[in-house]
Structures are given as C-alpha cells and as structure tokens.
Design a protein around this motif. Structure first.
Motif, short mmCIF file in Angstrom:
data_model
loop_
_atom_site.label_atom_id
_atom_site.label_comp_id
_atom_site.label_asym_id
_atom_site.label_seq_id
_atom_site.Cartn_x
_atom_site.Cartn_y
_atom_site.Cartn_z
N TYR A 91 -53.05 2.70 38.00
CA TYR A 91 -51.65 2.39 36.99
C TYR A 91 -51.47 1.28 36.61
O TYR A 91 -51.08 1.16 35.30
N CYS A 92 -51.39 0.30 37.62
CA CYS A 92 -50.89 -1.28 36.96
C CYS A 92 -52.06 -1.75 35.85
O CYS A 92 -51.63 -2.25 34.83
N VAL A 93 -53.32 -1.57 36.29
CA VAL A 93 -54.18 -2.14 35.27
C VAL A 93 -54.23 -1.38 33.94
O VAL A 93 -54.23 -2.19 32.76
N ALA A 94 -53.75 -0.08 34.11
CA ALA A 94 -53.65 0.61 32.58
C ALA A 94 -52.50 0.20 31.95
O ALA A 94 -52.48 0.01 30.52
N ILE A 95 -51.44 -0.25 32.65
CA ILE A 95 -50.24 -0.94 31.67
C ILE A 95 -50.49 -2.22 31.03
O ILE A 95 -50.28 -2.42 29.94
N VAL A 96 -51.55 -2.93 31.78
CA VAL A 96 -52.02 -4.16 31.43
C VAL A 96 -52.90 -3.87 30.15
O VAL A 96 -52.69 -4.46 29.05
N ALA A 97 -53.69 -3.21 30.70
CA ALA A 97 -54.89 -3.00 29.49
C ALA A 97 -54.50 -2.36 28.02
O ALA A 97 -54.92 -2.77 27.10
N ALA A 98 -53.65 -1.48 28.19
CA ALA A 98 -52.83 -0.77 27.00
C ALA A 98 -51.99 -1.99 26.16
O ALA A 98 -51.71 -1.74 24.89
N SER A 99 -51.89 -2.90 26.94
CA SER A 99 -51.04 -4.14 26.05
C SER A 99 -51.80 -5.13 25.36
O SER A 99 -51.39 -5.81 24.71
N VAL A 100 -53.11 -5.22 25.77
CA VAL A 100 -53.76 -6.32 25.27
C VAL A 100 -54.11 -6.25 23.85
O VAL A 100 -53.85 -7.33 22.99
N PRO A 101 -54.30 -4.95 23.31
CA PRO A 101 -54.60 -5.04 21.67
C PRO A 101 -53.10 -5.44 21.02
O PRO A 101 -53.27 -5.98 20.09
N ASP A 102 -52.10 -5.15 21.43
CA ASP A 102 -50.79 -5.40 20.81
C ASP A 102 -50.75 -7.13 21.18
O ASP A 102 -50.02 -7.75 20.10
N TYR A 103 -51.17 -7.47 22.20
CA TYR A 103 -51.14 -9.01 22.21
C TYR A 103 -51.84 -9.73 21.51
O TYR A 103 -51.47 -10.73 20.49
N LEU A 104 -53.05 -9.34 21.01
CA LEU A 104 -53.96 -9.77 20.25
C LEU A 104 -53.42 -9.48 18.76
O LEU A 104 -53.56 -10.62 17.76
N ARG A 105 -52.80 -8.45 18.27
CA ARG A 105 -52.19 -8.28 17.16
C ARG A 105 -50.93 -9.24 16.77
O ARG A 105 -50.60 -9.49 15.84
N HIS A 106 -50.11 -9.36 17.82
CA HIS A 106 -48.71 -9.79 17.66
C HIS A 106 -48.45 -11.18 18.46
O HIS A 106 -47.34 -11.62 18.33
N GLN A 107 -49.53 -11.80 18.89
CA GLN A 107 -49.38 -13.13 19.52
C GLN A 107 -48.68 -13.96 18.75
O GLN A 107 -47.93 -15.06 19.44
#
Length: 209
Positions: A91-107
């Motif tokens: 569950y926790c890794v899913a939260i992190v993994a789902a955020s990585v693309p938005d981090y790369l897009r909006h950093q």
C-alpha cells in the motif's frame, strides 16, 4: 491492518482539516522535494485529504478493496504474520510509485500540489478484480474486470484533458502499479491464483446483485 490504515488516515486528515500548517507540511509538493530534499512527502501526502468528502470516498474504497487484498496477502502469498506487513508495504509503495510521474512532470512547478490516498487505493483494485473478475458492482453497473480496465483508460484520458483538480495521473499510475506488481507477486509466489484468474476470465457471467 486495513482498519488501522483507515483509522490513522482519518486521524491525520482530521487534524490537517483544522491545521493548514500540518496539511502544507505533509502534502505532495514536487518543488519542495527537489529544492529541499523533503522526500517524506512522497508518502505522507497519502494520509491527508482536501476535505471530508475526499477522505470518505477514499477510505470507503480502501475498506472495500483493501480487505480483500489483505486477506490474499495473509492467506495465500506471505502467511498470516508477514502477510499483513507485506500488505502495508504494498500500500505504501503504491502511494509513492503513483506520485513519481507527477514529481518528474512538476518538479519545477512551485504552484503544483496534491494530496490524498487515491494512488494507494487504486492499487488495491487489482487483488479484488483478479479474485473475481466478473463480480458485478451495483454502481457503476459493471463487472470488476471492465471497471478496472475502464478506470485505467479513463484516468489516462482525464489526465490528458487536464480538467479539474483531481490527480488523475496518480490514479492511473497507482492502478498500473497495482496490476503489474500484484501480477508479479502471483506469478512468483502463487501461480495457481493467476491460473484461477485466467480461468475465471474465460467464464463471463451476468449481474447477481
């Protein structure tokens, strides 16, 4: 474990409703991660929500789908003791993994912010779906497998449209993470369950409410 996650999320979100400073400290801010190294935000944003309706929807979905996933992790994949821990990690890794693309897009976008457990909850869809792909939902009136596929397609479409303030990209990548990671776990640890899913998939059935 699902109930514990829900209680912790409700408690933290409730505190953040009345404490804007706490909400700001925990929410997902890609620029803060890049500029100040606040990597904890990849996870903590999944435990705060924008309002009560947002919290209620996510926790209800987690209650429905998470309990099935927890049962599979404990009964079939990792055993009753380690299974609960493995489920929590999933569950926790899913939260992190789902955020990585938005981090790369909006950093580099200091105006971008998001919060909510949707990425982790979206990952929980697939253990539920793959246990009973033709189980029908009352709303929307669809079998589970079509709902899962439709959820991914709609999230991709809605993200491309860029409308509203819903994090469709996190929904998309949370669901993809859940599908891929759970499939790998089944194939590695319990291929019989994958075989069962494929057999059930070939036997579509109508609604049974």
């Amino acid at each position: 474990m699902t109930i514990i996650i829900i209680l912790i999320t409700v408690l933290i979100s409730w505190q953040a409703f009345n404490n804007p400073e706490l909400k700001s400290k925990l929410m997902f801010l890609p620029s803060a991660i890049k500029d100040r190294g606040e990597y904890y935000r990849f996870l903590t944003h999944g435990f705060v929500h924008g309002d009560f309706q947002h919290l209620l929807f996510n926790m209800y979905a987690l209650y429905i789908f998470g309990q099935t996933a927890e049962s599979i992790f404990s009964s079939y994949l990792f055993g009753p003791t380690f299974g609960k821990l493995a489920y929590l990690v999933f569950y926790c890794v899913a939260i992190v993994a789902a955020s990585v693309p938005d981090y790369l897009r909006h950093q580099d976008n200091r105006m971008y912010a998001s919060l909510g457990a949707s990425g982790g909850v979206a990952a929980m869809l697939w253990p539920y779906i793959m246990l009973g792909p033709w189980n029908w939902f009352i709303f929307p009136p669809l079998p589970a497998i079509l709902l899962g596929i439709g959820y991914i397609l709609y999230s991709h479409y809605a993200d491309k449209q860029g409308r509203g303030n819903i994090g469709h990209n996190a929904h998309l990548w949370g669901a993809i993470f859940g599908l891929v990671t759970y499939s790998v776990l089944l194939l590695s640890l319990q291929p019989e369950l994958m075989q069962y899913f494929l057999e059930q998939l070939m036997q579509p059935k109508g609604p049974n409410f």
